[in-house]
Design an enzyme around this catalytic site. Structure first.
Site, PDB file in Angstrom:
ATOM      1  N   SER A   1       0.839  -1.188   0.000  1.00  0.00           N
ATOM      2  CA  SER A   1       0.000   0.000   0.000  1.00  0.00           C
ATOM      3  C   SER A   1       0.875   1.238   0.000  1.00  0.00           C
ATOM      4  O   SER A   1       2.035   1.201   0.429  1.00  0.00           O
ATOM      5  CB  SER A   1      -0.911   0.010   1.232  1.00  0.00           C
ATOM      6  OG  SER A   1      -1.586   1.242   1.369  1.00  0.00           O
TER       7      SER A   1
ATOM      8  N   TYR B   1      -3.420   1.040   9.848  1.00  0.00           N
ATOM      9  CA  TYR B   1      -3.361   0.346   8.554  1.00  0.00           C
ATOM     10  C   TYR B   1      -1.997   0.527   7.897  1.00  0.00           C
ATOM     11  O   TYR B   1      -1.364  -0.441   7.462  1.00  0.00           O
ATOM     12  CB  TYR B   1      -4.461   0.892   7.645  1.00  0.00           C
ATOM     13  CG  TYR B   1      -4.424   0.374   6.234  1.00  0.00           C
ATOM     14  CD1 TYR B   1      -5.050  -0.818   5.886  1.00  0.00           C
ATOM     15  CD2 TYR B   1      -3.768   1.088   5.224  1.00  0.00           C
ATOM     16  CE1 TYR B   1      -5.024  -1.290   4.591  1.00  0.00           C
ATOM     17  CE2 TYR B   1      -3.735   0.617   3.922  1.00  0.00           C
ATOM     18  CZ  TYR B   1      -4.360  -0.562   3.608  1.00  0.00           C
ATOM     19  OH  TYR B   1      -4.327  -1.030   2.317  1.00  0.00           O
TER      20      TYR B   1
ATOM     21  N   LYS C   1       0.835  -2.258   6.934  1.00  0.00           N
ATOM     22  CA  LYS C   1       1.260  -2.417   5.543  1.00  0.00           C
ATOM     23  C   LYS C   1       2.752  -2.088   5.381  1.00  0.00           C
ATOM     24  O   LYS C   1       3.419  -2.643   4.504  1.00  0.00           O
ATOM     25  CB  LYS C   1       0.432  -1.516   4.631  1.00  0.00           C
ATOM     26  CG  LYS C   1      -0.941  -2.070   4.292  1.00  0.00           C
ATOM     27  CD  LYS C   1      -0.843  -3.373   3.522  1.00  0.00           C
ATOM     28  CE  LYS C   1      -2.178  -3.780   2.941  1.00  0.00           C
ATOM     29  NZ  LYS C   1      -2.099  -5.123   2.277  1.00  0.00           N
TER      30      LYS C   1
END
Length: 306
Positions: A153, A166, A170
């Protein structure tokens, strides 16, 4: 050039019941691959469980004349990850490629995130990628090679707010991808990363409205511009036996594909470096004009595995 086919190949795709994973599964199946559709069927935040997403994609592939089997285990469970690989071996007798795509989301400001949210993101994104890769690794070693494509990501790059949980998880996947790529060539294994630029439930107009604090209508066209199908070509290329890349991260979506890389410049050097030297030469320290890539980069796996 000739179509990149996967006849006789078996591809395990996690999070394949919806969004990007579903698009990957349909694309690979259309090119002849047999698919393990692995999906625990959770909500966006990782809660709940349903067999329907995986089962529906399997039915869709079979209705089109392809071969697929569902696995409803969770990537965050080590035994569940092993069961996904076993499903490939039991159903199709082999495994050639793993696409680690399963993920959850829950954007929030750092001060509002809970410890459980950080833990859950790490368990699904980072440990889920590790567990599935590890389950496949020994099989790939024994059979002379394989391909791993990890869904990374741009979240860890600091371009969006509300990405600490998040993006942090990632970021772990990025580090794992590049580190594992350094070990793969001696076994004929490639490890690459793919950052999807798509609009799915993880980046829906509702989610983007929350992240940016702008009206929902501002993001209404994103699903039309960035459908998940437009990032699957990069997954197909990275997974194909003809692809020479290893330790490379691509971003793909909306008709564009590009490389993301960790770079290093020449910096500034002097004897007996002091903090004042850095302050006086900070422009040289941060100038990336002549930066070079760090890591494995592009390798021919066959030459390393011969």
């Amino acid at each position: 050039m000739a179509e990149l086919r996967f006849d006789g190949k078996v591809v395990l795709i996690t999070g394949a019941g919806r969004g990007v994973g579903r698009a990957h599964a349909l694309s690979f199946a259309a090119r002849g691959a047999s698919i393990v559709v692995a999906d625990h069927g959770v909500a966006l935040d990782g809660s709940g469980h349903s067999n329907s997403p995986a089962d529906d994609v399997v039915s869709e592939i079979q209705a089109a004349g392809g071969q697929a089997v569902a696995c409803h285990e969770s990537v965050s469970d080590e035994k569940g990850a092993a069961a996904m690989v076993q499903a490939a071996l039991d159903s199709f007798g082999r495994l050639d490629t793993v696409i680690n795509n399963a993920g959850i989301n829950g954007p929030e400001l750092f001060e509002n995130h809970t410890a459980d949210e950080f833990r859950r993101m790490t368990e699904v994104h980072y440990l889920g990628t590790v567990f599935v890769s590890r389950a496949a690794w020994g099989h790939f070693m024994h059979n002379g090679g394989g391909r791993i494509v990890n869904t990374i990501s741009e979240g860890p790059l600091g371009i969006h707010e509300m990405m600490t949980a998040y993006g942090g998880a990632k970021g772990g996947v990025i580090g794992f991808t590049l580190a594992l790529a350094a070990e793969g060539p001696k076994y004929g294994i490639s490890v690459n990363g793919l950052s999807p630029r798509v609009s799915t439930r993880m980046s829906s107009p509702e989610v983007m409205s929350h992240v940016y604090g702008r009206p929902l209508e501002s993001f209404a066209q994103l699903p039309n511009i960035f459908p998940p199908e437009l990032c699957s070509p990069a997954a197909i290329y990275l997974a194909h036996p003809s692809c020479p890349l290893n330790g490379v991260m691509l971003a793909c979506g909306g008709g564009q594909v590009l490389r993301i890389a960790v770079m290093q410049n020449q910096g500034y050097s002097t004897e007996n470096l002091a903090a004042e030297d850095i302050a006086q030469n900070v422009d040289k320290v941060i100038n990336m004009a002549n930066a070079v890539n760090i890591g494995v980069g592009i390798q021919n796996l066959r030459s390393h595995h011969s």
